[in-house]
Design a protein around this motif. Structure first.
Motif, PDB file in Angstrom:
ATOM      1  N   UNK A  42       1.345  -1.391  -0.264  1.00  0.00           N
ATOM      2  CA  UNK A  42       0.088   0.128   0.181  1.00  0.00           C
ATOM      3  C   UNK A  42       0.896   1.031  -0.499  1.00  0.00           C
ATOM      4  N   UNK A  43       0.313   2.799  -0.196  1.00  0.00           N
ATOM      5  CA  UNK A  43       1.145   4.063   0.201  1.00  0.00           C
ATOM      6  C   UNK A  43       0.271   4.617   1.191  1.00  0.00           C
ATOM      7  N   UNK A  44      -0.981   4.591   1.204  1.00  0.00           N
ATOM      8  CA  UNK A  44      -1.616   5.460   1.784  1.00  0.00           C
ATOM      9  C   UNK A  44      -1.739   4.810   3.556  1.00  0.00           C
ATOM     10  N   UNK A  45      -0.648   6.353   4.039  1.00  0.00           N
ATOM     11  CA  UNK A  45      -0.589   5.274   5.703  1.00  0.00           C
ATOM     12  C   UNK A  45      -1.379   5.404   6.574  1.00  0.00           C
ATOM     13  N   UNK A  46      -1.257   4.511   7.548  1.00  0.00           N
ATOM     14  CA  UNK A  46      -2.396   4.475   8.315  1.00  0.00           C
ATOM     15  C   UNK A  46      -2.577   4.454   9.790  1.00  0.00           C
ATOM     16  N   UNK A  47      -3.421   5.646  10.824  1.00  0.00           N
ATOM     17  CA  UNK A  47      -2.960   6.219  11.140  1.00  0.00           C
ATOM     18  C   UNK A  47      -3.369   5.453  13.160  1.00  0.00           C
ATOM     19  N   UNK A  48      -3.184   5.864  13.768  1.00  0.00           N
ATOM     20  CA  UNK A  48      -3.135   5.580  15.144  1.00  0.00           C
ATOM     21  C   UNK A  48      -3.549   6.262  16.308  1.00  0.00           C
ATOM     22  N   UNK A  49      -4.586   6.227  17.221  1.00  0.00           N
ATOM     23  CA  UNK A  49      -4.057   7.767  18.356  1.00  0.00           C
ATOM     24  C   UNK A  49      -5.283   6.989  20.023  1.00  0.00           C
ATOM     25  N   UNK A  50      -4.784   7.002  20.676  1.00  0.00           N
ATOM     26  CA  UNK A  50      -5.339   6.119  21.906  1.00  0.00           C
ATOM     27  C   UNK A  50      -4.747   6.658  22.952  1.00  0.00           C
ATOM     28  N   UNK A  51      -5.721   7.160  24.119  1.00  0.00           N
ATOM     29  CA  UNK A  51      -6.113   8.023  25.491  1.00  0.00           C
ATOM     30  C   UNK A  51      -5.911   7.132  26.184  1.00  0.00           C
ATOM     31  N   UNK A  52      -5.460   7.290  27.249  1.00  0.00           N
ATOM     32  CA  UNK A  52      -5.965   6.485  28.725  1.00  0.00           C
ATOM     33  C   UNK A  52      -5.176   7.075  29.784  1.00  0.00           C
ATOM     34  N   UNK A  53      -6.707   6.562  30.824  1.00  0.00           N
ATOM     35  CA  UNK A  53      -6.600   7.315  31.776  1.00  0.00           C
ATOM     36  C   UNK A  53      -6.453   6.264  33.054  1.00  0.00           C
ATOM     37  N   UNK A  54      -6.343   7.231  34.463  1.00  0.00           N
ATOM     38  CA  UNK A  54      -6.018   5.940  35.356  1.00  0.00           C
ATOM     39  C   UNK A  54      -6.110   6.324  36.581  1.00  0.00           C
ATOM     40  N   UNK A  55      -6.658   5.694  37.734  1.00  0.00           N
ATOM     41  CA  UNK A  55      -7.023   5.857  38.812  1.00  0.00           C
ATOM     42  C   UNK A  55      -6.683   5.049  40.368  1.00  0.00           C
ATOM     43  N   UNK A  56      -5.976   4.932  41.179  1.00  0.00           N
ATOM     44  CA  UNK A  56      -4.928   4.168  41.600  1.00  0.00           C
ATOM     45  C   UNK A  56      -4.952   4.730  43.657  1.00  0.00           C
ATOM     46  N   UNK A  57      -5.376   3.994  44.531  1.00  0.00           N
ATOM     47  CA  UNK A  57      -5.583   4.437  45.696  1.00  0.00           C
ATOM     48  C   UNK A  57      -5.694   3.464  46.505  1.00  0.00           C
ATOM     49  N   UNK A  58      -5.089   3.614  48.052  1.00  0.00           N
ATOM     50  CA  UNK A  58      -4.765   2.707  49.134  1.00  0.00           C
ATOM     51  C   UNK A  58      -5.250   3.092  50.032  1.00  0.00           C
ATOM     52  N   UNK A  59      -5.649   2.298  51.254  1.00  0.00           N
ATOM     53  CA  UNK A  59      -5.923   3.216  52.364  1.00  0.00           C
ATOM     54  C   UNK A  59      -5.602   2.376  53.655  1.00  0.00           C
ATOM     55  N   UNK A  60      -4.263   2.426  54.788  1.00  0.00           N
ATOM     56  CA  UNK A  60      -4.349   2.013  55.625  1.00  0.00           C
ATOM     57  C   UNK A  60      -4.603   1.488  56.697  1.00  0.00           C
ATOM     58  N   UNK A  61      -5.665   1.130  57.103  1.00  0.00           N
ATOM     59  CA  UNK A  61      -6.168   0.514  58.458  1.00  0.00           C
ATOM     60  C   UNK A  61      -5.196   0.259  59.269  1.00  0.00           C
ATOM     61  N   UNK A  62      -4.162  -0.851  59.271  1.00  0.00           N
ATOM     62  CA  UNK A  62      -2.680  -0.766  60.411  1.00  0.00           C
ATOM     63  C   UNK A  62      -2.298  -1.417  59.316  1.00  0.00           C
ATOM     64  N   UNK A  63      -1.269  -1.603  60.062  1.00  0.00           N
ATOM     65  CA  UNK A  63       0.626  -1.996  59.763  1.00  0.00           C
ATOM     66  C   UNK A  63      -0.489  -3.797  59.328  1.00  0.00           C
ATOM     67  N   UNK A  64      -1.244  -4.071  58.977  1.00  0.00           N
ATOM     68  CA  UNK A  64      -1.417  -5.402  58.679  1.00  0.00           C
ATOM     69  C   UNK A  64      -2.970  -5.312  57.865  1.00  0.00           C
ATOM     70  N   UNK A  65      -3.887  -4.377  57.737  1.00  0.00           N
ATOM     71  CA  UNK A  65      -4.785  -4.111  56.708  1.00  0.00           C
ATOM     72  C   UNK A  65      -4.610  -2.940  55.949  1.00  0.00           C
ATOM     73  N   UNK A  66      -4.845  -3.059  55.272  1.00  0.00           N
ATOM     74  CA  UNK A  66      -5.143  -1.885  54.031  1.00  0.00           C
ATOM     75  C   UNK A  66      -6.603  -2.673  52.645  1.00  0.00           C
ATOM     76  N   UNK A  67      -7.139  -1.470  52.501  1.00  0.00           N
ATOM     77  CA  UNK A  67      -8.101  -1.140  51.086  1.00  0.00           C
ATOM     78  C   UNK A  67      -7.873  -0.797  49.850  1.00  0.00           C
ATOM     79  N   UNK A  68      -7.542  -1.778  48.996  1.00  0.00           N
ATOM     80  CA  UNK A  68      -7.377  -1.090  47.519  1.00  0.00           C
ATOM     81  C   UNK A  68      -8.523  -0.883  46.738  1.00  0.00           C
ATOM     82  N   UNK A  69      -8.026   0.107  45.532  1.00  0.00           N
ATOM     83  CA  UNK A  69      -9.267   0.148  44.231  1.00  0.00           C
ATOM     84  C   UNK A  69      -8.492   1.092  43.444  1.00  0.00           C
ATOM     85  N   UNK A  70      -8.611   0.486  41.432  1.00  0.00           N
ATOM     86  CA  UNK A  70      -7.736   0.975  40.751  1.00  0.00           C
ATOM     87  C   UNK A  70      -9.711   0.925  39.517  1.00  0.00           C
ATOM     88  N   UNK A  71      -8.839   1.928  38.403  1.00  0.00           N
ATOM     89  CA  UNK A  71     -10.338   1.572  36.736  1.00  0.00           C
ATOM     90  C   UNK A  71      -8.466   2.075  36.013  1.00  0.00           C
TER      91      UNK A  71
END
Length: 633
Positions: free
Chosen positions: A215-244
């Motif tokens: 071929x001779x015609x260029x084939x382009x590409x475009x992408x965006x991505x966003x992420x969020x991440x958090x965690x909370x330490x209730x104690x030295x032994x226990x934590x909760x997390x979420x990610x998107x």
């Protein structure tokens, strides 16, 4: 709908420092540096030091990913022995990654703790064209069957990718050939007592080049991505997390044109939307380590013609609940265990779709005493459509003398038929899972991840036998047996295959400012089934593949690097009639630290403008230059 509600709630939860870890089993309180050097999750599903597994694992950390430069993840993965890939065109084009001669769909991909394979894809695999190196902080690659821990899809191995989740601000941007622009930024705040909250954004765009070699015609590409991440330490032994994570991309395509049906320029494009998320908790009391999580993955695709009309669409979804643990009851003894339930569904423009589920549980006993470590485990899975499956695995690691270590492992793998293979208009509900058994034995000196050491070397012998491999059966001109009422074809368990060979790695600091490295793989494959392709080598599996790297810092602020990829010839088809020639591609790169916070960098890819293909008919990029800058606060 509830997935998008989860998406909104997760970002709301990130407004407070709640949630955590990378979903892979490594506690967020582990430093990034230690995660890069010592900790892997692919062998047991929880935490383990690399020296304590007999399985062959490669860890590539953030510093090495950053040094390679650019968004193309395959340029980083080339540093893994036994790994090869093929791509349909340029950046963003369909990219299949194979380990030790496996099919691309026989490699399990986990991103930030989420299994990201697409249930709507014909073979249920993952397209690496949709994953850019952007804000990746670590890659962990296990080579060999490991369904004992990971269940379905882990026949060739497992690739675990983790995105950056650290305090401070890191941002970079680059511009180069084909009017290509890449920009990445990640930021996070937190402390070891309270928790962490962070987010990242990535953008990549290129005018590209013609995906079709003719071929001779260029084939382009475009992408965006966003992420969020958090965690909370209730104690030295226990934590909760979420990610998107949310990703959207548009890729211009070339395709087969009428009436010749050869690959040529077209006006088609593909829009891809991916949403991945997870949430859970981690308990670590010392003797007992537990992580429980819910995760989901949604991949939707639309193919459009030149007028904007939809020619094909698909949507694959998976939901998974998981519990993994490790218990150290006494001394050197330990028990790894876990259970998961996964629900998958799909639909396409021409198929109303369907759903299925699989429930699995495993237990693995181990001992880690002085210079010897060993594990043995078993897993049982129950699939809604094909029934139960049992997998076995064992490994041993033994330190002969200081820095010298023997490793050996045996593992079984299976891959459940994809929803498309089972339930679509081409489906066959009588399919059985694909099965594999792999063995490897190796010896290593030093530790690849410890870059300050003067020498690292390793040699591994391996073999993997696969049975019941699923293949498409053409029913053109046939209407009996399996082709009854299936005029367009179907899927069937047909092939037995073998892949065996040698892997070798070497990294040497020959001077204070000079580091040389090399990885080499000999991959022998064979179709051991019946039929016209018996005895042939498997498609797109080059016999030889090697990567040579060099790093030189003539002054403290300046780093110069070179990468040479050498790949032998292969065949593009099962009949071994379409030849792919071997190739040699070199890249040169440089980085200069203007200040402690600011770096400028640049590279030239494919220095001598090599003309080659990794998939028949699809072009690859010629010589190309890029420049950029990075800020770290």
């Amino acid at each position: 709908m509830y997935k998008y509600l989860f998406f909104s709630v997760s970002f709301a939860a990130l407004a407070i420092p709640a949630a955590a870890q990378d979903g892979s089993g490594t506690l967020a309180s582990d430093s990034v540096s230690s995660a890069e050097t010592n900790i892997t999750v692919t062998a047991t599903g929880t935490r383990i030091e690399l020296e304590d597994t007999g399985q062959q694992v490669t860890i590539i950390g953030e510093e090495e990913i950053r040094a390679v430069q650019g968004p193309d993840l395959t340029r980083v993965l080339e540093r893994v022995p036994g790994l090869t890939f093929s791509r349909n065109g340029g950046l963003g084009g369909f990219t299949g990654v194979r380990l030790r001669g496996s099919e691309a769909e026989q490699v399990l991909i986990v991103l930030d703790g989420v299994r990201v394979s697409d249930p709507a894809a014909p073979s249920g695999g993952f397209d690496f064209g949709n994953l850019l190196s952007g804000n990746l902080a670590k890659l962990e690659v296990i080579r060999g069957s490991n369904s004992t821990i990971w269940g379905s899809d882990a026949m060739g191995g497992v690739i675990v990718a983790s995105t950056r989740a650290d305090t401070g601000l890191v941002a970079s941007a680059e511009y180069g050939a084909d009017d290509s622009v890449t920009a990445n930024a990640s930021a996070g705040i937190g402390d070891a007592d309270t928790g962490f909250i962070g987010a990242s954004a990535n953008f990549a765009r290129t005018d590209g080049f013609s995906s079709a070699a003719s071929g001779t015609e260029a084939d382009g590409f475009e992408q965006w991505a966003i992420e969020g991440h958090g965690r909370y330490y209730f104690s030295d032994a226990f934590e909760v997390f979420a990610r998107i994570r949310q990703t959207e991309g548009t890729l211009e395509l070339d395709g087969l044109t009428f009436p010749a049906y050869t690959l040529a320029d077209t006006d088609e494009e593909q829009d891809t939307r991916q949403t991945f998320g997870s949430a859970g908790a981690v308990l670590d009391t010392g003797p007992l380590f537990l992580t429980a999580s819910y995760s989901f993955a949604d991949t939707a695709r639309d193919n459009l013609d030149g007028s904007g009309s939809t020619t094909f669409s698909s949507d694959g979804e998976s939901d998974r609940i998981s519990l993994r643990g490790e218990w150290r009851p006494i001394g050197p003894l330990l028990l790894n265990f876990g259970a998961q339930n996964e629900w998958t569904s799909y639909e396409t423009l021409y198929d109303t779709g369907d759903s299925t589920s699989i429930l699995g549980a495993y237990a693995q006993a181990g001992v880690e005493w002085r210079g010897i470590s060993g594990h043995i485990g078993v897993r049982i899975d129950d699939h809604e459509d094909f029934g139960s499956e049992i997998s076995f695995g064992a490994d041993i690691s033994y330190e002969l003398v200081d820095s010298w270590r023997l490793r050996a492992s045996i593992g079984e793998g299976f891959k459940a038929p994809s929803l498309f293979q089972l339930l679509s208009d081409y489906g066959n509900r009588e399919l059985s899972p694909e099965h594999s058994t792999s063995y490897d034995f190796g010896i290593a000196y030093g530790d690849r991840a410890l870059t300050d050491r003067p020498l690292y070397g390793a040699v591994t012998l391996y073999r993997r036998d696969t049975e019941d491999q699923i293949a498409f059966v053409s029913c053109f001109g046939a209407s009996t047996d399996i082709c009854t009422d299936r005029p367009y074809g179907t899927y069937d368990n047909q092939d037995r295959t073998r892949a065996q060979g040698v892997e070798a790695e070497l990294r040497a600091r020959i001077a204070e400012t000079v580091v040389l490295g090399a990885v080499y793989s000999l991959i022998e494959t064979e179709n051991r089934g019946a039929g016209p392709n018996a005895g042939n080598v498997l498609a797109r599996r080059p016999r030889h593949a090697a990567t040579f790297t060099g790093e030189w810092s003539p002054v403290p602020a300046l780093s110069l690097g070179a990468d040479l990829r050498v790949v032998s010839g292969s065949f593009d088809d099962a009949g071994n009639s379409s030849r792919l020639e071997g190739y040699e591609v070199m890249s040169l790169r440089a980085a200069f630290d203007v200040t402690e916070a600011v770096q400028i960098f640049g590279r030239v890819e494919n220095v001598w403008d090599e003309d080659y293909q990794t998939a028949a008919g699809y072009a690859t990029r010629g010589s190309a230059a890029f420049v950029g800058a990075r800020l770290a606060l």
